[in-house]
Motif scaffolding. Structure first.
Motif, short mmCIF file in Angstrom:
data_model
loop_
_atom_site.label_atom_id
_atom_site.label_comp_id
_atom_site.label_asym_id
_atom_site.label_seq_id
_atom_site.Cartn_x
_atom_site.Cartn_y
_atom_site.Cartn_z
N MET A 255 -10.81 0.54 5.23
CA MET A 255 -10.64 -0.22 4.00
C MET A 255 -11.96 -0.56 3.33
O MET A 255 -12.09 -0.50 2.10
CB MET A 255 -9.87 -1.52 4.28
N ALA B 292 -7.10 -6.58 1.03
CA ALA B 292 -7.79 -6.02 2.18
C ALA B 292 -8.29 -7.12 3.11
O ALA B 292 -8.24 -6.98 4.34
CB ALA B 292 -8.96 -5.15 1.72
N VAL C 10 0.84 -1.21 0.00
CA VAL C 10 0.00 0.00 0.00
C VAL C 10 0.87 1.25 0.00
O VAL C 10 0.45 2.31 -0.49
CB VAL C 10 -0.94 -0.02 1.23
N TYR D 250 -5.62 4.01 3.08
CA TYR D 250 -6.23 2.67 3.09
C TYR D 250 -7.72 2.73 2.75
O TYR D 250 -8.35 1.68 2.62
CB TYR D 250 -6.04 2.01 4.45
N LEU E 46 -9.55 0.45 -0.10
CA LEU E 46 -8.71 -0.68 -0.49
C LEU E 46 -9.54 -1.94 -0.67
O LEU E 46 -9.23 -2.80 -1.51
CB LEU E 46 -7.61 -0.92 0.56
N ILE F 85 -8.74 0.62 11.06
CA ILE F 85 -8.13 0.32 9.76
C ILE F 85 -9.09 -0.49 8.89
O ILE F 85 -9.23 -0.24 7.69
CB ILE F 85 -6.80 -0.44 9.96
#
Length: 503
Positions: free
Chosen positions: A449, A390, A366, A379, A382, A445
């Protein structure tokens, strides 16, 4: 007439994992000086083969030790028992994973060559020596071999000032920690007259035997306590334990991503292996002195790692503080001074080494050209652009959070169970609370994504998945899930590594 020098007998077969890594590093460096540049990908393929061969040899040595072979080597300065073999296999796995991640990365960043791979191998030798050392002086040599290679690796991207800054910070602070450790070795030698941890020969002095059979009542006790304290400072730095963790976020963020993966896996495994050797196997008689200090360090490491991680916006800094929290979990196994705690710590080290290789493998991809796209916003989207990548990162993050049916859950459950069995209830409670706090970090996170659209200022370049990095991520993903569903075989190996380790 001077007498003829008689050197110690050397079991070359038992030393074969380290000699294999050394031979591979020498071949790479000599080839760089004497031959044209190798074809694309051959440096990485050769290094991965060497690391795999060293890991296989460590497994064969494990089998020989199980058949009754003496683990003591080179005049008892090394003890390559099943504990050391387990650590060696873990470090070889870390080298293999980091090598596969570095293959495309180095070409992408424009500094492909054998030097980085040779430093991986040399650093791995130092880590294996730390896991097998039966003498504090030898352990220090392994520590320096590991550390010096890591200093250079952290600063290896000369085109990025962040990498240069990371290498300089790591070098300066690492030099101080090494000085603390070496001064601690000197004080322990002054107090006990030996630096050998354990010994198979009753006629030889060792730290374990001296402390088990002797009550120290004179001024040597102050020297001993000061020496233990300084050893803890040096080792806590390598573990990134609070309050000696300040280097980790900056170094993790500034170092090239494959280097960060190697640092978080191999370096941590070596540091904890050395800590287990010293505290649990050489100094259990003084645990009333060092255990209260380690309790405080463990609680602080768990809390600071979890709390500071959730306020970060840079993913590499998030994972740096996350690694500090994981260090606190591994310290649970060290602190309780029991076979269950030691086996839990060993299991955690291998599970985390694979997890962090896979996690930083995705981070490496990434990051794109320039290795700079590491903000949380990078992110976003993704999951739509690269759903397989991902999904892999999601599994790694859930495993680090301790979600069931992953290796991370089994690892955390093992060390917490060891703490509960040893009646270290405050440590277990703090660990479980910080696991809940850390879960928010990983969910941030994952949400970014899958549930957020890519911003208009997102990098135009599409995330590529080169073959070598894809293999590394796939292997890490498979290991994480297999161990999560069927953990018994790795739990058994970790338990088998404990009895011959030394008390």
């Amino acid at each position: 007439m001077p007498t003829e020098f008689a050197g110690p007998s050397i079991d070359w077969w038992a030393l074969s994992p380290m000699l294999t890594l050394l031979g591979g590093a020498l071949v790479l460096l000599v080839s760089a000086a004497l031959t044209p540049r190798w074809p694309r990908g051959l440096y990485a393929a050769f290094s991965a083969t060497v690391a795999g061969a060293a890991g296989v040899l460590a497994a064969f040595v494990w089998d020989d030790i199980s058949d009754g072979r003496s683990p003591f080597l080179v005049a008892d300065t090394l003890r390559f028992d099943r504990f050391a073999a387990f650590v060696a296999i873990t470090i070889c796995i870390a080298i293999l994973g980091a090598t596969l991640l570095a293959d495309d990365f180095l070409r992408r960043e424009g500094y492909d060559g054998p030097e980085v791979y040779a430093l991986f191998l040399c650093s791995g030798i130092g880590g294996i020596v730390m896991g097998a050392a039966n003498d504090l002086v030898v352990l220090f040599l392994g520590l320096e071999t590991l550390s010096i290679a890591l200093y250079v690796l952290a600063a290896s991207n000369r085109r990025r000032t962040e990498s240069q800054e990371a290498g300089l910070k790591y070098f300066i602070l690492g030099g101080f920690s090494s000085a603390f450790f070496l001064y601690g070795v000197a004080l322990i030698y002054g107090a006990l007259g030996t630096t050998r941890l354990t010994s198979a020969n009753p006629a030889q002095d060792s730290i374990f035997r001296t402390l088990s059979e002797t009550i120290i009542v004179d001024n040597s006790k102050a020297l001993l306590l000061a020496g233990i304290a300084l050893l803890l400072v040096g080792l806590a730095f390598k573990m990134a334990a609070v309050p000696f963790h300040s280097w980790a976020p900056d170094v993790y963020q500034g170092s090239p991503s494959p280097i960060t993966a190697f640092m978080a896996s191999a370096s941590k495994a070596a540091a904890f292996a050395a800590t287990l050797r010293i505290l649990d196997y050489a100094l259990p008689a003084r645990q009333d002195d060092w255990k209260p200090v380690l309790w405080v360090i463990t609680i602080a490491t768990l809390a600071v790692g979890a709390i500071m991680a959730v306020v970060q916006t840079n993913v590499k800094r998030m994972l740096a503080y996350s690694s500090i929290n994981h260090a606190g979990f591994i310290l649970l196994g060290v602190t309780v001074v029991s076979d269950k705690g030691t086996s839990g710590a060993l299991f955690y080290l291998m599970a985390y080494a694979v997890l962090v290789i896979g996690t930083f493998g995705v981070v490496t991809l990434v990051g794109r050209d320039g290795d700079s796209a590491h903000e949380l916003e990078d992110y976003r989207g993704l999951g739509k652009q690269r759903p397989a990548l991902a999904l892999a990162l999601t599994v790694f993050l859930l495993a680090q959070a301790g979600v069931p049916l992953t290796s991370g859950f089994v690892a955390k459950f093992g060390v917490i169970l060891a703490a509960v069995d040893s009646k270290a209830y405050p440590l277990a409670i703090v660990a479980m609370l910080t696991a809940v706090v850390s879960a928010f970090l990983y969910l941030r996170i994952i949400v970014s994504m899958f549930l957020a659209d890519a911003p208009e200022t997102a990098p135009v370049e599409r995330v590529r998945i080169p073959l070598s990095a894809g293999v590394a991520i796939s292997l890490a993903l498979g290991f994480t899930l297999v161990v999560g569903f069927l953990p018994g075989w790795l739990v058994s190996l970790a338990q088998d590594a404990v009895p011959l380790a030394g008390r």
